[in-house]
Design a protein around this motif. Structure first.
Motif, PDB file in Angstrom:
ATOM      1  N   GLN A 268      51.592  19.128  65.625  1.00 26.84           N
ATOM      2  CA  GLN A 268      51.035  20.483  65.650  1.00 26.84           C
ATOM      3  C   GLN A 268      51.061  21.059  67.067  1.00 26.84           C
ATOM      4  N   VAL A 269      50.656  20.239  68.044  1.00 29.25           N
ATOM      5  CA  VAL A 269      50.661  20.697  69.435  1.00 29.25           C
ATOM      6  C   VAL A 269      52.076  21.049  69.871  1.00 29.25           C
ATOM      7  N   TYR A 270      53.022  20.176  69.523  1.00 25.46           N
ATOM      8  CA  TYR A 270      54.404  20.426  69.939  1.00 25.46           C
ATOM      9  C   TYR A 270      54.977  21.681  69.299  1.00 25.46           C
ATOM     10  N   SER A 271      54.693  21.885  68.011  1.00 29.29           N
ATOM     11  CA  SER A 271      55.283  23.024  67.303  1.00 29.29           C
ATOM     12  C   SER A 271      54.640  24.351  67.692  1.00 29.29           C
ATOM     13  N   GLN A 272      53.361  24.331  68.079  1.00 32.97           N
ATOM     14  CA  GLN A 272      52.641  25.580  68.335  1.00 32.97           C
ATOM     15  C   GLN A 272      52.590  25.984  69.809  1.00 32.97           C
ATOM     16  N   MET A 273      52.691  25.021  70.713  1.00 35.80           N
ATOM     17  CA  MET A 273      52.596  25.346  72.135  1.00 35.80           C
ATOM     18  C   MET A 273      53.918  25.890  72.665  1.00 35.80           C
ATOM     19  N   PRO A 274      53.876  26.928  73.490  1.00 32.24           N
ATOM     20  CA  PRO A 274      55.114  27.455  74.076  1.00 32.24           C
ATOM     21  C   PRO A 274      55.636  26.535  75.178  1.00 32.24           C
ATOM     22  N   GLU A 275      56.903  26.667  75.486  1.00 38.72           N
ATOM     23  CA  GLU A 275      57.483  25.908  76.590  1.00 38.72           C
ATOM     24  C   GLU A 275      56.836  26.349  77.903  1.00 38.72           C
ATOM     25  N   PRO A 282      48.874  20.879  83.748  1.00 37.27           N
ATOM     26  CA  PRO A 282      49.013  20.780  82.291  1.00 37.27           C
ATOM     27  C   PRO A 282      48.036  21.686  81.551  1.00 37.27           C
ATOM     28  N   GLU A 283      48.339  21.934  80.278  1.00 41.52           N
ATOM     29  CA  GLU A 283      47.463  22.723  79.414  1.00 41.52           C
ATOM     30  C   GLU A 283      46.409  21.848  78.746  1.00 41.52           C
ATOM     31  N   LEU A 284      46.755  20.594  78.499  1.00 43.68           N
ATOM     32  CA  LEU A 284      45.859  19.654  77.809  1.00 43.68           C
ATOM     33  C   LEU A 284      46.298  18.239  78.139  1.00 43.68           C
ATOM     34  N   VAL A 285      45.300  17.347  78.319  1.00 38.40           N
ATOM     35  CA  VAL A 285      45.593  15.925  78.539  1.00 38.40           C
ATOM     36  C   VAL A 285      44.898  15.117  77.444  1.00 38.40           C
ATOM     37  N   ILE A 286      45.661  14.240  76.788  1.00 36.27           N
ATOM     38  CA  ILE A 286      45.154  13.437  75.679  1.00 36.27           C
ATOM     39  C   ILE A 286      45.074  11.975  76.108  1.00 36.27           C
ATOM     40  N   ILE A 318      51.697  19.181  77.970  1.00 41.57           N
ATOM     41  CA  ILE A 318      50.753  18.218  77.402  1.00 41.57           C
ATOM     42  C   ILE A 318      51.011  16.840  78.001  1.00 41.57           C
ATOM     43  N   GLY A 319      49.963  16.231  78.562  1.00 45.10           N
ATOM     44  CA  GLY A 319      50.058  14.869  79.076  1.00 45.10           C
ATOM     45  C   GLY A 319      49.380  13.905  78.118  1.00 45.10           C
ATOM     46  N   ILE A 320      50.016  12.760  77.852  1.00 44.73           N
ATOM     47  CA  ILE A 320      49.459  11.751  76.953  1.00 44.73           C
ATOM     48  C   ILE A 320      49.283  10.456  77.734  1.00 44.73           C
ATOM     49  N   TYR A 321      48.078   9.887  77.652  1.00 46.11           N
ATOM     50  CA  TYR A 321      47.752   8.658  78.386  1.00 46.11           C
ATOM     51  C   TYR A 321      47.304   7.582  77.409  1.00 46.11           C
ATOM     52  N   PHE A 322      48.012   6.465  77.442  1.00 48.19           N
ATOM     53  CA  PHE A 322      47.731   5.345  76.552  1.00 48.19           C
ATOM     54  C   PHE A 322      46.866   4.319  77.277  1.00 48.19           C
ATOM     55  N   ILE A 323      45.786   3.889  76.623  1.00 52.57           N
ATOM     56  CA  ILE A 323      44.873   2.904  77.202  1.00 52.57           C
ATOM     57  C   ILE A 323      44.900   1.660  76.330  1.00 52.57           C
ATOM     58  N   THR A 324      45.187   0.522  76.932  1.00 54.09           N
ATOM     59  CA  THR A 324      45.263  -0.717  76.182  1.00 54.09           C
ATOM     60  C   THR A 324      45.032  -1.894  77.116  1.00 54.09           C
TER      61      THR A 324
END
Length: 507
Positions: A268-275, A282-286, A318-324
C-alpha cells in the motif's frame, strides 16, 4: 594507529553538509571519546538498516533512540512492538547517575522528553484498529499470502474477475469464502458457462488455507474501514513526527497474520506514495522488531515479494529497519539492501554461533582500529558496531558506538496511561467503529435463500396440480377420447397451421 589518526578518519566519515541525527559517541581502546559523535545523515535514512544483537544487549533502547531522534526531526515512525517494550516513549524519561556519566563522557547534553504516540493493533489488543479489504489485496497478493500454486492462483483471479463483473464487493474473508463456496456448488454451471471450469480439489485447498488464516486472526484484519496510510505520516503541533506503535504482543505464534499485514502495508505504501527522488529526509521509517517472524514462515514467493518491495520502496522516501538477534535471520537478498548496520554483541556458545559471528564480521567494512570478529563478542550493553551510508551513499568507517540514552521513559506505560492515549486519539475515533455493509456474502446468501424458497415451493405446486387432476379424474377420462381422436388432432393442427401462416404473412 594513533588517536589523532582515528579522529581524522572519524571526522571525515561522520561529518555531513545536510541534517543528521546523533545516536551516540565513538569508543576506542575501551574509552569513550568526547566530541566524537556518531551521526547518521537524514538523506540516507531511507536506505534501510539492520539492528542485531543477542538478548539483553540493548537493541530495544537503540530502536527507541532512533525513533526519538527521527520524531524530533519531524519524521514519523512505525514500530512493530512484538514484546511490548516501546510504549514508554510517550512519557519523559528520568536522568540517573549512569546516564549523567555516559553523556558527560561523550560531552553530549541529556534532555528528557515525551513524544507523540499512537497505539495501534491488528489483533484483539486495545488500540487504533488497522484493517484492509480483500479487494485492496488483489488476486496476486492474496494468492501469495495464502501460498497457493499456479492453478489455485488462477482460480483466485477468476473469482476476483467474477465479483467485479457481478458487482459483488469482496471486503472480508467471509465474502471470499461465500463466493468460492457458491461457485463450487450452486453457481457451478454459471461460472463454467461464462469463465471456465474450476476444480473442486483446488477450491477445497483454497478454503483450507483461508481457514488457517482465519485461525490466526485474519478475520479481524480483513474488513472496513480500511486504514489510510497517510495517517501514519502525521506531525504534531510541535513539529514532532508521530511514533505509531503497533502492539503485537499476542501474535508471536501467528506469523501468517504478521506477514499478511506487513506485505499489505508495504504494498500500500509503495503504490500510494509518490516518487521522492533524492530528497533530504524520509517520509516514514518502519522498524520491524523480531524480523525473523516474517521470514521464518514465509514461502519463497513471499520472500521474493518482500525483497522486491524493499528494493523499490526507498525511492518513495520510506526506510525499513529490521531488528533481530542474528544477521543470519535476514535473507541475503534483503540484507544486501540495508545501508545502516548497528550490531550489538553476539554470544559464541556453540560452533553455529561462532560461524554466525564470522559471517556477521564479514558484513562490515575493514578497519585498522578494531578486530571485528573479536570485539563483536566483547561489546557491553548499550554498545554497538556501527556503519552507515554517508550523503554520497558510501559506507562510513566502522566504529564502536556507545549509544546515547533515550529521552523517553525506559519502561512501559501503565494500563491507565495506555487507555488515556487511546481514548484521546483522533485515529481511534476514526477507525474503531467497524461496519459490515452489503457485500458478496450478504448478496449471495440472499440469492441462495430465494433459490431455496423456489425449491421448497415447487413440490407444493406439483402436489396441488396432482390433487386437481384426481378431483377431476372422471371429467378427464371423459375428455380423454376426444382429445386423442384423429378428428381432434387434425382440427388442432389445422388451427395451428392457420395461425402460423397468418403470422408469416404479417411479417
Amino acid at each position: 594507529m594513533t588517536l589523532e589518526t582515528f579522529t581524522e578518519d572519524f571526522n571525515k566519515g561522520y561529518t555531513y553538509k545536510g541534517d543528521y541525527i546523533t545516536i551516540g559517541g565513538a569508543k576506542l581502546n575501551d574509552e569513550i571519546l568526547a566530541n566524537h559523535f556518531v551521526n547518521i545523515p537524514l538523506k540516507t535514512i531511507n536506505r534501510h538498516g539492520l539492528i542485531a544483537g543477542a538478548t539483553g544487549t540493548g537493541k530495544t533502547k537503540t530502536i527507541q533512540v532512533l525513533s526519538e531522534q527521527l520524531s524530533s526531526k519531524g519524521i514519523p515512525v512505525l514500530m512493530m512492538d512484538i514484546k511490548g517494550d516501546f510504549s514508554g516513549i510517550a512519557q519523559p524519561g528520568s536522568e540517573n547517575d549512569f546516564i549523567k556519566t555516559r553523556h558527560s563522557q561523550m560531552n553530549l547534553p541529556y534532555h528528557s522528553n515525551g513524544f507523540p504516540v499512537e497505539l495501534m493493533t491488528i489483533s484483539v489488543q486495545n488500540g487504533v484498529r488497522l484493517r484492509a479489504t480483500t479487494s485492496e489485496f488483489g488476486p496476486i497478493l492474496f494468492s501469495r499470502i495464502l501460498d497457493l500454486n499456479e492453478t489455485q492462483t488462477g482460480i483466485i483471479s477468476l473469482i476476483f474477475k467474477y465479483c467485479d463483473d457481478k458487482k459483488l464487493p469482496l471486503l472480508d474473508l467471509k465474502d471470499f469464502k461465500k463466493t468460492l463456496q457458491y461457485l463450487t456448488n450452486e453457481g457451478r454451471s454459471e461460472i463454467e458457462a461464462e469463465y471456465g471450469r474450476i476444480s473442486t480439489a483446488s477450491t477445497g485447498a483454497i478454503i483450507r488455507k483461508i481457514i488457517e488464516l482465519e485461525q490466526q486472526g485474519g478475520d479481524l484484519f480483513f474488513g472496513e474501514p480500511s486504514f489510510d496510510i497517510a495517517d501514519l505520516m502525521r506531525i504534531d503541533e510541535k513539529g514532532f513526527g508521530y511514533v505509531n506503535i503497533l502492539r503485537l504482543t499476542d501474535i508471536q505464534d501467528k506469523p501468517k497474520l504478521f506477514s499478511t499485514f506487513m506485505l499489505n502495508l508495504l504494498a500500500q505504501v509503495y503504490s500510494q506514495m509518490p516518487e521522492q527522488g533524492d530528497s533530504g529526509q524520509p517520509e516514514l521509517v518502519i522498524f520491524i522488531d523480531e524480523a525473523h517472524l516474517i521470514f521464518n514462515e514465509a514461502s519463497k514467493t513471499l520472500l521474493n515479494q518482500i525483497e522486491t518491495i524493499v528494493k523499490l520502496i526507498r525511492s518513495k522516501g520510506i526506510g525499513i529497519y529490521f531488528i533481530t538477534q542474528n544477521p543470519t535471520d535476514i535473507p541475503n537478498g534483503v540484507l544486501a539492501q540495508l545501508g545502516l548496520k548497528i550490531q550489538h554483541a553476539l554470544r559464541a556458545f556453540t560452533e553455529k554461533d561462532r560461524k554466525a559471528i564470522k559471517s556477521s564480521s564479514e558484513n562490515f567494512p575493514s578497519t585498522p582500529y578494531y578486530k571485528t570478529n573479536e570485539i563483536i563478542t566483547q561489546l557491553g550493553t548499550g554498545e554497538a558496531l556501527v556503519t552507515a551510508l554517508n550523503e554520497k551513499g558510501i559506507p562510513t568507517p566502522l566504529v564502536v558506538c556507545t549509544m546515547r540514552a533515550p529521552m523517553g521513559r525506559m519502561d512501559i506505560l501503565s494500563d491507565s496511561e495506555i487507555n488515556h492515549i487511546i481514548e484521546h486519539s483522533k485515529l481511534s475515533k476514526k477507525y474503531n467503529h467497524s461496519f459490515d455493509r452489503e457485500s458478496a456474502y450478504e448478496i449471495l446468501t440472499a440469492k441462495l435463500e430465494r433459490l431455496e424458497e423456489t425449491q421448497e415451493n415447487k413440490p407444493q405446486k406439483e402436489t396441488a396440480k396432482s390433487s386437481s387432476k384426481n378431483q377431476g379424474s372422471d371429467l378427464s377420462k371423459g375428455f380423454l377420447k376426444v382429445v386423442t381422436s384423429a378428428t381432434f388432432i387434425r382440427g388442432a393442427f389445422g388451427i395451428l397451421s392457420k395461425i402460423i401462416n397468418n403470422n408469416s404473412k404479417k411479417k
